[in-house]
Design a protein around this motif. Sequence first.
Motif, mmCIF file in Angstrom:
data_model
loop_
_atom_site.group_PDB
_atom_site.id
_atom_site.type_symbol
_atom_site.label_atom_id
_atom_site.label_comp_id
_atom_site.label_asym_id
_atom_site.label_seq_id
_atom_site.Cartn_x
_atom_site.Cartn_y
_atom_site.Cartn_z
ATOM 1 N N GLU A 6 0.847 -1.184 0.000
ATOM 2 C CA GLU A 6 0.000 0.000 0.000
ATOM 3 C C GLU A 6 0.895 1.250 0.000
ATOM 4 O OE1 GLU A 6 -2.758 -0.599 3.219
ATOM 5 O OE2 GLU A 6 -3.881 -2.117 2.077
ATOM 6 N N GLU A 7 0.875 2.068 1.073
ATOM 7 C CA GLU A 7 1.663 3.300 1.060
ATOM 8 C C GLU A 7 3.011 3.154 1.765
ATOM 9 O OE1 GLU A 7 -0.705 6.442 2.627
ATOM 10 O OE2 GLU A 7 -1.893 6.634 0.805
ATOM 11 N N ALA A 145 -13.894 2.367 0.918
ATOM 12 C CA ALA A 145 -13.209 1.353 1.733
ATOM 13 C C ALA A 145 -11.704 1.452 1.590
ATOM 14 C CB ALA A 145 -13.694 -0.041 1.335
ATOM 15 N N SER A 146 -11.219 1.821 0.400
ATOM 16 C CA SER A 146 -9.774 1.908 0.166
ATOM 17 C C SER A 146 -9.128 2.924 1.088
ATOM 18 C CB SER A 146 -9.502 2.276 -1.293
ATOM 19 O OG SER A 146 -10.095 1.355 -2.177
ATOM 20 N N HIS A 147 -9.795 4.046 1.316
ATOM 21 C CA HIS A 147 -9.236 5.103 2.166
ATOM 22 C C HIS A 147 -9.126 4.651 3.624
ATOM 23 C CE1 HIS A 147 -9.491 7.823 -1.181
ATOM 24 N NE2 HIS A 147 -10.798 7.727 -1.239
ATOM 25 N N LEU A 148 -9.967 3.703 4.029
ATOM 26 C CA LEU A 148 -9.938 3.239 5.409
ATOM 27 C C LEU A 148 -9.081 1.998 5.584
ATOM 28 C CD1 LEU A 148 -13.650 4.013 5.966
ATOM 29 C CD2 LEU A 148 -11.902 4.700 7.599
ATOM 30 N N LEU A 149 -9.002 1.155 4.572
ATOM 31 C CA LEU A 149 -8.219 -0.075 4.688
ATOM 32 C C LEU A 149 -6.738 0.210 4.906
ATOM 33 C CD1 LEU A 149 -9.913 -2.299 1.961
ATOM 34 C CD2 LEU A 149 -9.894 -2.706 4.427
ATOM 35 N N LYS A 150 -6.246 1.326 4.410
ATOM 36 C CA LYS A 150 -4.831 1.642 4.593
ATOM 37 C C LYS A 150 -4.501 1.968 6.042
ATOM 38 C CE LYS A 150 -5.254 6.527 3.238
ATOM 39 N NZ LYS A 150 -4.843 7.544 2.243
ATOM 40 N N HIS A 151 -5.525 2.143 6.884
ATOM 41 C CA HIS A 151 -5.321 2.399 8.311
ATOM 42 C C HIS A 151 -5.463 1.122 9.129
ATOM 43 C CE1 HIS A 151 -4.993 6.750 8.076
ATOM 44 N NE2 HIS A 151 -5.978 6.738 7.196
ATOM 45 N N ASP A 152 -5.295 -0.024 8.485
ATOM 46 C CA ASP A 152 -5.316 -1.305 9.188
ATOM 47 C C ASP A 152 -6.685 -1.583 9.803
ATOM 48 O OD1 ASP A 152 -3.886 -3.599 9.657
ATOM 49 O OD2 ASP A 152 -3.215 -2.971 11.635
ATOM 50 N N THR A 153 -7.733 -1.182 9.090
ATOM 51 C CA THR A 153 -9.092 -1.404 9.551
ATOM 52 C C THR A 153 -9.642 -2.701 8.964
ATOM 53 O OG1 THR A 153 -10.052 -0.187 7.696
ATOM 54 C CG2 THR A 153 -9.533 1.068 9.687
ATOM 55 N N THR A 154 -10.740 -3.168 9.552
ATOM 56 C CA THR A 154 -11.506 -4.270 8.997
ATOM 57 C C THR A 154 -12.881 -3.730 8.625
ATOM 58 O OG1 THR A 154 -10.378 -5.911 10.371
ATOM 59 C CG2 THR A 154 -12.508 -6.545 9.447
ATOM 60 N N GLU A 179 -7.260 10.973 14.137
ATOM 61 C CA GLU A 179 -6.275 10.998 13.055
ATOM 62 C C GLU A 179 -6.780 10.236 11.832
ATOM 63 O OE1 GLU A 179 -1.858 9.141 12.229
ATOM 64 O OE2 GLU A 179 -2.313 9.913 14.238
ATOM 65 N N VAL A 180 -7.421 9.082 12.065
ATOM 66 C CA VAL A 180 -7.945 8.286 10.952
ATOM 67 C C VAL A 180 -9.027 9.062 10.208
ATOM 68 C CG1 VAL A 180 -9.254 6.215 10.352
ATOM 69 C CG2 VAL A 180 -7.372 6.069 11.998
#
Length: 275
Positions: A6-7, A145-154, A179-180
């Motif tokens: 990812e990033e 969902a992509s914007h949130l998945l990069k924050h290690d979310t489910t 922050e998220v």
Amino acid sequence: MPLAYEESVYGVLVVYGGSPARNSPDARDTEVLAELGETISHAIHAVEHRAAHRTDSAVELTLRTTATESPLSRLARVTGAEITFEGAVSGANETPTVFFTATGATPAALLAASDDVLAVEELTHVADREDGSLFKAHLSEPILASHLLKHDTTVRSLHVDAAAATIVVDLPASADVREVVEDVRRDVPDIELLSRRTRTRSPEAGGVSQPTVLDRLTPRQQEVLQLAYRSGYFESPRVQTGRDLADALDISPSTFTKHIRGAERGVLDAVFAGG
């Protein structure tokens, strides 16, 4: 080959030959080495993030946006369909492959509309199910969902219609919620936090979390495994055969078999490793 997830960029893998190559690199060798780079970067990511998912509690967020410019929102607006997100796999170029079910519009209408919807590069009708028609879409832009998945979310759920998109996600208990949300707001300015609560995670089979399993799979293995699972490949009798799914992925049956076996091995390693 970049070691990137990812990033996050962990470094570069450099491969040298013992003597100058007489011919140009073989395309198959390039694919194998690229997959090796993905595997290494996923392993590094797994080591760094697995501990975050061992806690018994999680922060559940419900967020909503009325912005209708994401690919799935555009598709829902054009067709009048209601779309339920099933899963996503990030590609090497950070563009997602998304699985979703749709109701309120025929598969033919969705396929026809996808040709004119910006950022939907390819839409495949996989199967018809009781809860709607299952699709696989290659997108050139991220979804909510992509914007949130990069924050290690489910992602617990994501519902999209012509008016809005509503998503429910779990964050590790140690995550900084403010922050998220602020980070997501940079990409989706009108995102609204509807609710936040701390809850106890449901016990998972064998104590193995979904991130722990997926960390062991390459993006291609995740795509193949999700497609097989969601299209009825593992049901008895099978709803879709390996050849059907190979056609949907535009790969040979033997390549499909290689990826599905590799994905199955990764899942079993996550379940049984260490006794």
